[in-house]
Motif scaffolding. Structure first.
Motif, mmCIF file in Angstrom:
data_model
loop_
_atom_site.group_PDB
_atom_site.id
_atom_site.type_symbol
_atom_site.label_atom_id
_atom_site.label_comp_id
_atom_site.label_asym_id
_atom_site.label_seq_id
_atom_site.Cartn_x
_atom_site.Cartn_y
_atom_site.Cartn_z
ATOM 1 N N ARG A 199 0.824 -1.198 0.000
ATOM 2 C CA ARG A 199 0.000 0.000 0.000
ATOM 3 C C ARG A 199 0.864 1.256 0.000
ATOM 4 O O ARG A 199 0.402 2.339 0.334
ATOM 5 N N TYR A 200 2.133 1.085 -0.336
ATOM 6 C CA TYR A 200 3.025 2.239 -0.468
ATOM 7 C C TYR A 200 3.111 2.623 -1.944
ATOM 8 O O TYR A 200 2.955 1.784 -2.821
ATOM 9 N N ASP A 201 3.365 3.891 -2.195
ATOM 10 C CA ASP A 201 3.505 4.343 -3.585
ATOM 11 C C ASP A 201 4.863 3.988 -4.157
ATOM 12 O O ASP A 201 5.021 3.829 -5.361
ATOM 13 N N GLN A 202 5.852 3.919 -3.283
ATOM 14 C CA GLN A 202 7.198 3.573 -3.741
ATOM 15 C C GLN A 202 8.010 3.105 -2.543
ATOM 16 O O GLN A 202 7.632 3.321 -1.395
ATOM 17 N N ARG A 243 3.358 11.315 -0.844
ATOM 18 C CA ARG A 243 3.361 9.899 -1.214
ATOM 19 C C ARG A 243 3.015 9.054 0.008
ATOM 20 O O ARG A 243 3.291 9.444 1.149
ATOM 21 N N ASN A 244 2.492 7.870 -0.261
ATOM 22 C CA ASN A 244 2.326 6.877 0.801
ATOM 23 C C ASN A 244 3.625 6.095 0.888
ATOM 24 O O ASN A 244 4.016 5.434 -0.078
ATOM 25 N N ILE A 245 4.291 6.188 2.007
ATOM 26 C CA ILE A 245 5.589 5.523 2.151
ATOM 27 C C ILE A 245 5.652 4.781 3.490
ATOM 28 O O ILE A 245 4.848 5.013 4.385
ATOM 29 N N ARG A 246 6.596 3.877 3.590
ATOM 30 C CA ARG A 246 6.762 3.069 4.790
ATOM 31 C C ARG A 246 7.219 3.953 5.953
ATOM 32 O O ARG A 246 8.031 4.861 5.758
#
Lengths: 448, 180
Positions: free
Chosen positions: A86-89, B51-54
């Motif tokens: 579910r991460y973009d990158q 952004r969606n990131i960890r």
């Protein structure tokens, strides 16, 4: 051929832009077997890098394996469907599903094939060691093609080769992806993908970018203000006359110049930025030397069937119009620069792209207003009985010397739109590949 | 100038608050040319993409100013062009004009230079909620954070830098014809 598309007479039913059943059919007939652009290699430069992307409505993970290969995997756990990413990158060796913990490797040291299941909680105790882990890896796309930094994928393993799919449109895509000095490839994506939602059908976007000089009038406000990189009025520098050039039977097309064998004189392209202008002037000299008398084309906008569009010159971008419902589209835009360009050149390009394109783009904003309210005004029962008109230039297409399979129809026509919807109708009515691809020189060679 | 530091801080915060409220009125009353006058000539106006990131990789959560794509990354020349485009009356994305309300809140003065009691430059953090209604049912609610630098010029304050963090990764609006 298709009851709603009469490309021969240049009329198309509004139903295909608003009807949920047709939209659902498109997912199967078009998006499940077309070559779709899923990203740029520069966005996954290092081993283990990944981005999430889309193919039609579906989420996919585009990864660079530890051994350097590019993989495109359905972003859905094989156990109960949860998105494994579910991460973009990011960068990883494993995608672990948050739901029940199944994990999938993308590192060839962990698995024989990237995407293979490596970890199943309770494998010995609860599955009694009996689950066939090799059979339950993440779903791969059927085919992948890497082309000058661009990454393409197709769910259908029987799909024709990407280069056959592209056909003569390749020359125009090359213009966008090649270095401004004429050498092959070497463009890269600027970091960050603009993503936004728009209440229109995805085809409205594709048919605009396939070449619609007629709609120039809708951009009069930005032309009055003038945002081009050389100052003055207009939204870009003056361009040499462009033609609508399309590829019947393939569904692609764009606005560009027909093939020519010498480079026209340099025209100022970035006069507001002296350093950048000097750079492009120098590149022009290199381009003249590099290309010699080889044929070349230029282009400004184009669409590769079904939903990848691109700008080749000013600006220089890739746009994906992801279907998101019959009357909703998720737009993704990537901006391109020559990888080895000086920072000042990249910077000027970036600023220009951002004021031209995307949701804050002073040009694109007016397109999106038109697309949105054309869609809304085509939903009603009365409106849906009507057809859109694509009759401009009907019957005036002619072949393009030096470009097999192409036709041109002067600067302003709706030939490319007719070509696009003809292709759409073919896909919607024909189940197999037989008859879907024109016989190409490449195919003939294979047959020999 | 007051000598009580609490009072000085309150007065400064009051001034900044008034600046924002006047600014919001100018934008919502579509007095865009006057809004431009609130910006320094070398203003930086930047809105990164989220952004969606960890967790742990927050350094890559926002696109980088000066390198990456963004929603906005520009100065006064481009902002003025936007205002000119709105004024043409044929910028169809804003013709007819949308209705907006800018709510500005959580205003905190993070730093005042050289000192609170005689500040000529301040760094300010705030939240915004921008409501837009267009034609009949097109409605957007855009919420986020602003990090500003304001400088004192003559009698008033001007905006020298604004970073806008929209709390969306996929922009759920069809355009950004508005200012934040």
């Amino acid at each position: 051929m298709h009851p709603l598309v009469d490309a021969e007479n240049g009329t198309i039913s509004r139903e295909i832009f608003v009807n949920p059943d047709i939209y659902a059919e498109e997912q199967e007939r078009i998006f499940a077997r077309s070559w779709l652009f899923v990203g740029h290699e520069s966005l996954i430069a290092k081993p283990g890098d990944y981005i999430t992307s889309r193919m039609g409505e579906e989420s996919v993970v585009v990864t660079r394996g530890r051994q350097g290969g590019v993989h495109v995997l359905l972003n859905s756990c094989m156990h109960r469907g949860m998105k494994v990413c579910r991460y973009d990158q990011g960068n990883t060796r494993l995608f672990t599903c948050p739901y029940h913990g199944w994990s999938y490797g993308i590192d060839g040291k962990l698995v024989e094939r990237p995407g293979q299941l490596v970890g199943v909680p309770g494998f010995e105790q609860h599955y009694h060691g009996e689950l066939d882990r090799t059979a339950w890896g993440l779903r791969h796309v059927g085919r992948i093609a890497l082309y000058k930094g661009t990454i393409w994928a197709n769910w259908d393993a029987d799909a024709p080769d990407f280069l056959d799919w592209l056909g003569g449109m390749r020359a125009f895509l090359d213009f966008a992806l090649d270095h401004r000095d004429g050498s092959e490839g070497s463009s890269e994506a600027i970091g960050g993908i603009q993503k936004w939602r728009l209440n229109t059908n995805w085809k409205i976007v594709a048919e605009n970018f396939i070449g619609d000089l007629y709609h120039d009038i809708s951009h009069r406000s930005v032309d009055l203000v003038g945002i081009g990189p050389s100052g003055g009025k207009g939204r870009r520098d003056a361009q040499r006359p462009r033609m609508q050039i399309g590829f019947p039977g393939l569904g692609h097309g764009g606005l560009g110049e027909t093939p020519h064998n010498s480079e026209p004189d340099y025209a100022p392209a970035w006069a507001l930025y002296p350093e950048v202008e000097a750079y492009y002037r120098e590149l022009h000299e290199k381009r003249v030397r590099n290309l010699g008398d080889r044929p070349r084309v230029t282009m400004s906008v184009g669409t590769i069937f079904p939903n990848m569009s691109f700008h080749g010159r000013q600006p220089r971008t890739i746009l994906m119009a992801h279907p998101c419902g019959p009357t909703q589209t998720e737009m993704w835009r990537i901006y391109l620069v020559d990888a080895d360009a000086p920072e000042a050149v990249k910077d000027a390009a970036r600023h220009y792209y951002l004021r031209y394109s995307g949701p804050a783009g002073m040009t694109e904003q007016d397109d999106m207003e038109n697309w949105t309210y054309a869609t809304e005004a085509s939903k009603g029962v009365i409106a849906r009985r009507l057809h859109y008109n694509y009759q401009m230039g009907l019957g005036h297409a002619r072949p393009v010397p030096g470009l097999p399979g192409a036709v041109q129809n002067g600067p302003m026509a709706e030939e490319n739109q007719r070509i696009f919807y003809n292709r759409w109708a073919q896909f919607m009515t024909q189940a197999g590949w037989d008859g879907l691809m024109p016989t190409t020189a490449r195919a003939l060679e294979d047959a020999d | 100038m007051p000598t009580d530091p609490t009072l000085a801080a309150l007065l400064l915060e009051h001034e900044i608050r008034q600046f924002y409220f006047v600014e919001a009125d100018l934008l919502d009353e579509r007095r865009f040319a006057e809004w431009l006058d609130l910006l320094t000539d070398d203003v930086r106006y930047f809105a990164p993409i989220a952004r969606n990131i960890r967790r742990g990789e927050e350094a890559s959560e926002l696109t980088r100013e000066g390198f990456d794509a963004a929603w906005f990354d520009e100065g006064k020349v481009t902002l003025r062009q936007r205002v000119e485009q709105l004024a043409t009356g044929i910028h169809w994305a804003e013709e007819p004009q949308s209705r907006t309300s800018h709510l500005v809140t959580n205003i905190r003065v993070l730093e005042a230079l050289p000192e609170v009691a005689a500040a000529v430059e301040v760094r300010v953090r705030s939240r915004f909620l921008v409501y837009r209604n267009r034609l009949a049912d097109e409605t957007d609610i855009l919420v986020g954070k602003r990090s500003d630098t304001l400088v004192r010029v003559d009698a008033g304050w001007k905006l020298a830098r604004r970073e806008i963090q929209l709390d969306q990764s996929v922009l759920l609006a069809k355009n950004l014809t508005l200012f934040f």
